[in-house]
Scaffold this motif. Structure first.
Motif, PDB file in Angstrom:
ATOM      1  N   GLN A   1       0.834  -1.213   0.000  1.00 13.50           N
ATOM      2  CA  GLN A   1       0.000   0.000   0.000  1.00 13.50           C
ATOM      3  C   GLN A   1       0.866   1.260   0.000  1.00 13.50           C
ATOM      4  O   GLN A   1       0.595   2.225  -0.730  1.00 13.50           O
ATOM      5  CB  GLN A   1      -0.925  -0.024   1.234  1.00 13.50           C
ATOM      6  CG  GLN A   1      -1.899   1.143   1.285  1.00 13.50           C
ATOM      7  CD  GLN A   1      -2.895   1.109   0.156  1.00 13.50           C
ATOM      8  OE1 GLN A   1      -3.276   0.020  -0.305  1.00 13.50           O
ATOM      9  NE2 GLN A   1      -3.319   2.283  -0.313  1.00 13.50           N
ATOM     10  N   GLU A   2       1.929   1.218   0.813  1.00 15.92           N
ATOM     11  CA  GLU A   2       2.834   2.365   0.832  1.00 15.92           C
ATOM     12  C   GLU A   2       3.513   2.552  -0.528  1.00 15.92           C
ATOM     13  O   GLU A   2       3.701   3.674  -1.000  1.00 15.92           O
ATOM     14  CB  GLU A   2       3.887   2.179   1.923  1.00 15.92           C
ATOM     15  CG  GLU A   2       3.317   2.291   3.338  1.00 15.92           C
ATOM     16  CD  GLU A   2       4.386   2.065   4.383  1.00 15.92           C
ATOM     17  OE1 GLU A   2       5.544   1.753   3.993  1.00 15.92           O
ATOM     18  OE2 GLU A   2       4.071   2.186   5.579  1.00 15.92           O
TER      19      GLU A   2
ATOM     20  N   GLU B   1       1.904   9.099  -5.692  1.00 14.52           N
ATOM     21  CA  GLU B   1       2.446  10.414  -5.348  1.00 14.52           C
ATOM     22  C   GLU B   1       3.546  10.830  -6.326  1.00 14.52           C
ATOM     23  O   GLU B   1       3.646  11.993  -6.717  1.00 14.52           O
ATOM     24  CB  GLU B   1       2.979  10.381  -3.918  1.00 14.52           C
ATOM     25  CG  GLU B   1       3.460  11.732  -3.420  1.00 14.52           C
ATOM     26  CD  GLU B   1       3.924  11.660  -1.979  1.00 14.52           C
ATOM     27  OE1 GLU B   1       4.419  12.686  -1.477  1.00 14.52           O
ATOM     28  OE2 GLU B   1       3.802  10.574  -1.368  1.00 14.52           O
ATOM     29  N   LEU B   2       4.382   9.819  -6.749  1.00 17.31           N
ATOM     30  CA  LEU B   2       5.455  10.121  -7.696  1.00 17.31           C
ATOM     31  C   LEU B   2       4.890  10.567  -9.043  1.00 17.31           C
ATOM     32  O   LEU B   2       5.337  11.550  -9.637  1.00 17.31           O
ATOM     33  CB  LEU B   2       6.338   8.886  -7.873  1.00 17.31           C
ATOM     34  CG  LEU B   2       7.512   9.023  -8.862  1.00 17.31           C
ATOM     35  CD1 LEU B   2       8.473  10.111  -8.402  1.00 17.31           C
ATOM     36  CD2 LEU B   2       8.233   7.695  -9.004  1.00 17.31           C
TER      37      LEU B   2
ATOM     38  N   ALA C   1       2.620  17.278 -11.872  1.00 14.09           N
ATOM     39  CA  ALA C   1       2.617  18.655 -11.365  1.00 14.09           C
ATOM     40  C   ALA C   1       3.888  19.387 -11.745  1.00 14.09           C
ATOM     41  O   ALA C   1       3.863  20.571 -12.141  1.00 14.09           O
ATOM     42  CB  ALA C   1       2.449  18.640  -9.842  1.00 14.09           C
ATOM     43  N   LEU C   2       5.046  18.676 -11.653  1.00 18.10           N
ATOM     44  CA  LEU C   2       6.312  19.306 -12.039  1.00 18.10           C
ATOM     45  C   LEU C   2       6.340  19.626 -13.528  1.00 18.10           C
ATOM     46  O   LEU C   2       6.868  20.669 -13.939  1.00 18.10           O
ATOM     47  CB  LEU C   2       7.473  18.377 -11.674  1.00 18.10           C
ATOM     48  CG  LEU C   2       7.806  18.247 -10.182  1.00 18.10           C
ATOM     49  CD1 LEU C   2       8.877  17.182  -9.964  1.00 18.10           C
ATOM     50  CD2 LEU C   2       8.288  19.586  -9.627  1.00 18.10           C
ATOM     51  N   ARG C   3       5.755  18.702 -14.341  1.00 18.90           N
ATOM     52  CA  ARG C   3       5.714  18.966 -15.782  1.00 18.90           C
ATOM     53  C   ARG C   3       4.838  20.177 -16.082  1.00 18.90           C
ATOM     54  O   ARG C   3       5.206  21.040 -16.916  1.00 18.90           O
ATOM     55  CB  ARG C   3       5.181  17.737 -16.528  1.00 18.90           C
ATOM     56  CG  ARG C   3       5.241  17.876 -18.055  1.00 18.90           C
ATOM     57  CD  ARG C   3       6.667  18.087 -18.516  1.00 18.90           C
ATOM     58  NE  ARG C   3       6.732  18.416 -19.926  1.00 18.90           N
ATOM     59  CZ  ARG C   3       7.839  18.752 -20.553  1.00 18.90           C
ATOM     60  NH1 ARG C   3       8.994  18.804 -19.884  1.00 18.90           N
ATOM     61  NH2 ARG C   3       7.811  19.048 -21.833  1.00 18.90           N
ATOM     62  N   ASN C   4       3.703  20.249 -15.403  1.00 15.56           N
ATOM     63  CA  ASN C   4       2.836  21.417 -15.592  1.00 15.56           C
ATOM     64  C   ASN C   4       3.533  22.704 -15.141  1.00 15.56           C
ATOM     65  O   ASN C   4       3.479  23.737 -15.828  1.00 15.56           O
ATOM     66  CB  ASN C   4       1.528  21.236 -14.820  1.00 15.56           C
ATOM     67  CG  ASN C   4       0.677  20.128 -15.401  1.00 15.56           C
ATOM     68  OD1 ASN C   4       0.720  19.868 -16.600  1.00 15.56           O
ATOM     69  ND2 ASN C   4      -0.095  19.455 -14.549  1.00 15.56           N
ATOM     70  N   ASP C   5       4.205  22.603 -13.985  1.00 14.44           N
ATOM     71  CA  ASP C   5       4.943  23.781 -13.501  1.00 14.44           C
ATOM     72  C   ASP C   5       6.055  24.163 -14.469  1.00 14.44           C
ATOM     73  O   ASP C   5       6.310  25.352 -14.716  1.00 14.44           O
ATOM     74  CB  ASP C   5       5.524  23.505 -12.109  1.00 14.44           C
ATOM     75  CG  ASP C   5       4.441  23.343 -11.065  1.00 14.44           C
ATOM     76  OD1 ASP C   5       3.309  23.829 -11.307  1.00 14.44           O
ATOM     77  OD2 ASP C   5       4.706  22.729 -10.018  1.00 14.44           O
TER      78      ASP C   5
END
Length: 325
Positions: A106-107, A114-115, A121-125
């Motif tokens: 699960q972790e 999350e990765l 999110a990093l690509r969008n940023d």
């Protein structure tokens, strides 16, 4: 107490110390009820449990006693393991490992999600940062171009300002010279007028004296007395045949000629005085016109300079907010 292992030997004295008054006031059944009901209810509160833990941690236990407790716990644990069925132990260990494996999976899933989310999110940023960098580069190029144009405009306005200052200085010097020249001419004309006025007054006085002398001489003559009245104007009495003497006519003609000369000279002097006054008025008018032109030139140059500075400031002000970011 079982979860704490041998720790009950540390907590029980502290519990008894904090509940000493309640236990002394209760009987045996009340004491049992206190341990079964009231004591667990009291330490369900986080504040009371935290205070109990702090008090227990502040108890000073000798190292020998701690080692003794550790040995007792290890021996108790080994005896429990020996008494327990190996199959049950293995099953319990298997369940524990399965639970740990499921927890780790699960972790792992959470970390993978999350990765992926962080990568997106990093690509969008990164895309937004690149777009913003392109916009900023365009704004920078436009700002540099406007800066060059503004500097060129500033240099041109400075040249125009220098030229205007030079023209204004020349015009001011010329106007000052004209004013000085006009002032000098006015002073000369005033001096000439004063001299003419003084001369006119002197000539009038001398003429009056000469007229008085001539009148006295004429009044002394019996034949010429009738020509002048006592008030001064010339009176020509009707000519009779008896008074047509040549000498008398010559004397009358000479007196008339002298009077005409004096009157002509007086008229010329008055005319010169009037001309001088007119010239002075004309020069004063020219001086006023020159002063008006000088003041207009000052105001025009100042307004042009102020307008050019305002235009330069207004051209530079739109570019300043973009240069700030």
């Amino acid at each position: 107490m079982g979860l704490l292992g041998m720790g009950h030997r540390l907590f029980v004295p502290r519990l008894l110390a904090t509940s000493k008054e309640d236990l002394l006031q209760a009987d045996f059944e009340g004491a049992l009820k206190f341990f079964r009901v009231q004591l667990p209810k009291r330490y369900r509160a986080a504040e009371n449990a935290r205070r109990l833990m702090e008090q227990a941690c502040n108890i000073k236990v000798p190292t020998k006693k701690l080692k003794k407790f550790e040995k007792e716990y290890q021996s108790l644990r080994e005896s429990q393991l020996q008494q327990e069925d190996p199959i049950d132990r293995y099953q319990r260990e298997n369940r524990r490992l399965q639970e740990a494996s499921m927890r780790l999976e699960q972790e792992n899933d959470d970390l993978a999600h999350e990765l992926v989310t962080s990568k997106i999110a990093l690509r969008n940023d990164l895309d937004q940062a690149e777009d913003k960098a392109d916009v900023l580069n365009k704004e920078l190029l436009n700002t540099k171009q406007r800066l060059v144009e503004t500097e060129e405009e500033k240099r041109r306005q400075e040249e125009e300002t220098a030229q205007l200052k030079e023209v204004f200085r020349r015009e001011l010097e010329k106007a000052e010279q004209e004013i000085k020249k006009t002032t000098a001419i006015i002073a000369e004309y005033k001096q000439i007028c004063s001299q003419l006025s003084t001369r006119l007054e002197k000539q009038q006085a001398s003429t009056k004296e000469e007229l008085d002398i001539v009148k006295a001489k004429v009044m002394a003559c019996e034949r010429c007395r009738e020509v002048f009245s006592k008030d001064g104007p010339l009176q020509i009495p009707p000519v009779s045949q008896d008074n047509r003497d040549t000498d008398l006519d010559e004397e009358k003609d000479s007196l008339k000629a002298q009077l005409r000369e004096l009157e002509l000279e007086l008229a010329q002097t008055k005319l010169q005085l009037v001309e001088a006054k007119c010239k002075i008025q004309e020069l004063e008018h020219q001086r006023g016109v020159l002063m008006t032109e000088v003041q207009a030139a000052k105001n025009s140059w100042f307004s042009k300079t102020l307008g050019s500075l305002k235009n330069s400031a207004s051209n530079q002000s739109p570019s300043s907010p973009k240069e700030g970011p």
